[in-house]
Design a protein around this motif. Structure first.
Motif, mmCIF file in Angstrom:
data_model
loop_
_atom_site.group_PDB
_atom_site.id
_atom_site.type_symbol
_atom_site.label_atom_id
_atom_site.label_comp_id
_atom_site.label_asym_id
_atom_site.label_seq_id
_atom_site.Cartn_x
_atom_site.Cartn_y
_atom_site.Cartn_z
ATOM 1 N N SER A 178 3.604 -7.585 9.061
ATOM 2 C CA SER A 178 4.132 -8.644 8.202
ATOM 3 C C SER A 178 3.621 -8.428 6.777
ATOM 4 O O SER A 178 2.709 -7.620 6.546
ATOM 5 C CB SER A 178 3.657 -10.007 8.710
ATOM 6 N N GLY A 179 4.184 -9.175 5.847
ATOM 7 C CA GLY A 179 3.733 -9.078 4.454
ATOM 8 C C GLY A 179 2.243 -9.320 4.323
ATOM 9 O O GLY A 179 1.529 -8.572 3.645
ATOM 10 N N ASP A 180 1.743 -10.359 5.003
ATOM 11 C CA ASP A 180 0.311 -10.672 4.946
ATOM 12 C C ASP A 180 -0.529 -9.547 5.551
ATOM 13 O O ASP A 180 -1.592 -9.198 5.022
ATOM 14 C CB ASP A 180 0.012 -11.990 5.673
ATOM 15 N N GLU A 181 -0.063 -8.971 6.649
ATOM 16 C CA GLU A 181 -0.794 -7.868 7.281
ATOM 17 C C GLU A 181 -0.825 -6.638 6.367
ATOM 18 O O GLU A 181 -1.851 -5.962 6.263
ATOM 19 C CB GLU A 181 -0.158 -7.511 8.628
ATOM 20 N N GLN A 182 0.289 -6.357 5.699
ATOM 21 C CA GLN A 182 0.339 -5.226 4.771
ATOM 22 C C GLN A 182 -0.628 -5.433 3.607
ATOM 23 O O GLN A 182 -1.331 -4.502 3.204
ATOM 24 C CB GLN A 182 1.760 -5.040 4.235
ATOM 25 N N VAL A 183 -0.663 -6.654 3.082
ATOM 26 C CA VAL A 183 -1.581 -6.952 1.974
ATOM 27 C C VAL A 183 -3.029 -6.773 2.434
ATOM 28 O O VAL A 183 -3.845 -6.164 1.729
ATOM 29 C CB VAL A 183 -1.341 -8.377 1.420
ATOM 30 N N LYS A 184 -3.349 -7.280 3.627
ATOM 31 C CA LYS A 184 -4.717 -7.139 4.150
ATOM 32 C C LYS A 184 -5.088 -5.658 4.288
ATOM 33 O O LYS A 184 -6.202 -5.253 3.932
ATOM 34 C CB LYS A 184 -4.840 -7.853 5.501
ATOM 35 N N GLU A 185 -4.177 -4.841 4.805
ATOM 36 C CA GLU A 185 -4.427 -3.397 4.934
ATOM 37 C C GLU A 185 -4.618 -2.739 3.568
ATOM 38 O O GLU A 185 -5.504 -1.900 3.393
ATOM 39 C CB GLU A 185 -3.284 -2.717 5.693
ATOM 40 N N ALA A 186 -3.789 -3.109 2.602
ATOM 41 C CA ALA A 186 -3.885 -2.525 1.258
ATOM 42 C C ALA A 186 -5.204 -2.897 0.589
ATOM 43 O O ALA A 186 -5.842 -2.058 -0.056
ATOM 44 C CB ALA A 186 -2.699 -2.957 0.398
ATOM 45 N N VAL A 187 -5.623 -4.141 0.745
ATOM 46 C CA VAL A 187 -6.893 -4.573 0.156
ATOM 47 C C VAL A 187 -8.050 -3.810 0.802
ATOM 48 O O VAL A 187 -8.943 -3.304 0.114
ATOM 49 C CB VAL A 187 -7.077 -6.104 0.292
ATOM 50 N N GLY A 188 -8.047 -3.694 2.123
ATOM 51 C CA GLY A 188 -9.097 -2.947 2.818
ATOM 52 C C GLY A 188 -9.118 -1.482 2.434
ATOM 53 O O GLY A 188 -10.180 -0.885 2.251
ATOM 54 N N SER A 189 -7.942 -0.901 2.272
ATOM 55 C CA SER A 189 -7.840 0.502 1.879
ATOM 56 C C SER A 189 -8.345 0.702 0.444
ATOM 57 O O SER A 189 -9.026 1.691 0.146
ATOM 58 C CB SER A 189 -6.391 0.977 2.015
ATOM 59 N N THR A 190 -8.035 -0.241 -0.437
ATOM 60 C CA THR A 190 -8.528 -0.163 -1.821
ATOM 61 C C THR A 190 -10.051 -0.172 -1.823
ATOM 62 O O THR A 190 -10.691 0.639 -2.504
ATOM 63 C CB THR A 190 -7.982 -1.335 -2.657
ATOM 64 N N ASP A 191 -10.636 -1.075 -1.053
ATOM 65 C CA ASP A 191 -12.086 -1.163 -0.920
ATOM 66 C C ASP A 191 -12.660 0.172 -0.444
ATOM 67 O O ASP A 191 -13.592 0.710 -1.040
ATOM 68 C CB ASP A 191 -12.415 -2.289 0.077
ATOM 69 N N GLY A 192 -12.074 0.723 0.604
ATOM 70 C CA GLY A 192 -12.566 1.984 1.149
ATOM 71 C C GLY A 192 -12.449 3.142 0.180
ATOM 72 O O GLY A 192 -13.406 3.906 -0.011
ATOM 73 N N PHE A 193 -11.298 3.279 -0.465
ATOM 74 C CA PHE A 193 -11.123 4.399 -1.398
ATOM 75 C C PHE A 193 -11.985 4.249 -2.644
ATOM 76 O O PHE A 193 -12.441 5.248 -3.207
ATOM 77 C CB PHE A 193 -9.650 4.591 -1.762
ATOM 78 N N ALA A 194 -12.254 3.018 -3.085
ATOM 79 C CA ALA A 194 -13.161 2.822 -4.218
ATOM 80 C C ALA A 194 -14.558 3.344 -3.864
ATOM 81 O O ALA A 194 -15.215 4.006 -4.683
ATOM 82 C CB ALA A 194 -13.217 1.351 -4.623
ATOM 83 N N LEU A 195 -14.992 3.079 -2.623
ATOM 84 C CA LEU A 195 -16.289 3.589 -2.177
ATOM 85 C C LEU A 195 -16.272 5.111 -2.052
ATOM 86 O O LEU A 195 -17.245 5.776 -2.412
ATOM 87 C CB LEU A 195 -16.681 2.949 -0.846
#
Length: 155
Positions: A109-126
């Motif tokens: 869902s849209g909310d699930e995609q946003v949650k995945e994108a936010v988590g991925s941003t966090d991971g790639f920043a690290l």
């Protein structure tokens, strides 16, 4: 009418090392394991799937490179369901490199995609911060392993 943009993880970092060294740090697991995953079945190369492992978490993923342009770009698919990750390497003055990573194509869902994108941003920043510390200072910060330590509830 404005077209909705699909959720995309984006991170970037200036690393004060030549572009060839920064590119090599992403494709050569002997270097990448200093700041990201713990084990790999091989070097990133087009058309040759590799397995990346994060043994501290007991997880792994298959990575398939669909495009690789030495010192410029890597396009890969990973995860389940698969998402696309695009790495770009921009040569900067003073033997520096600006590395950018975009991850998109999340399912759900849209909310699930946003949650995945936010988590991925966090991971790639690290990942990029860890790469900077390793490539510029020779420091292994342990950022990925320390992001979700045992005993801390998941959010």
């Amino acid at each position: 009418m404005e077209v909705a943009k699909t959720p995309t993880a984006e991170a970037g970092m200036l690393i004060r090392r030549p572009v060839s060294e920064v590119f090599e740090a992403i494709v050569d697991p002997a270097i990448t394991t200093k700041f990201w995953f713990t084990h790999s079945s091989g070097r990133l190369d087009s058309g040759k799937p590799v397995q990346w492992e994060w043994r501290m978490y007991g997880v792994s993923t298959t990575v398939e490179v669909s495009e690789i342009v030495t010192n410029k770009k890597i396009v890969m698919q990973w995860s389940d369901p698969p998402t696309t990750v695009v790495w770009t390497f921009t040569e900067m003055p003073g033997n520096a490199t600006f590395i950018e990573v975009r991850n998109f194509g999340f399912a759900g869902s849209g909310d699930e995609q946003v949650k995945e994108a936010v988590g991925s941003t966090d991971g790639f920043a690290l990942v990029l911060a860890g790469a900077k510390a390793w490539l510029e200072q020779g420091l292994t910060l342990g950022l990925i392993g320390d992001r979700h330590p045992k005993g801390v509830p998941a959010n």
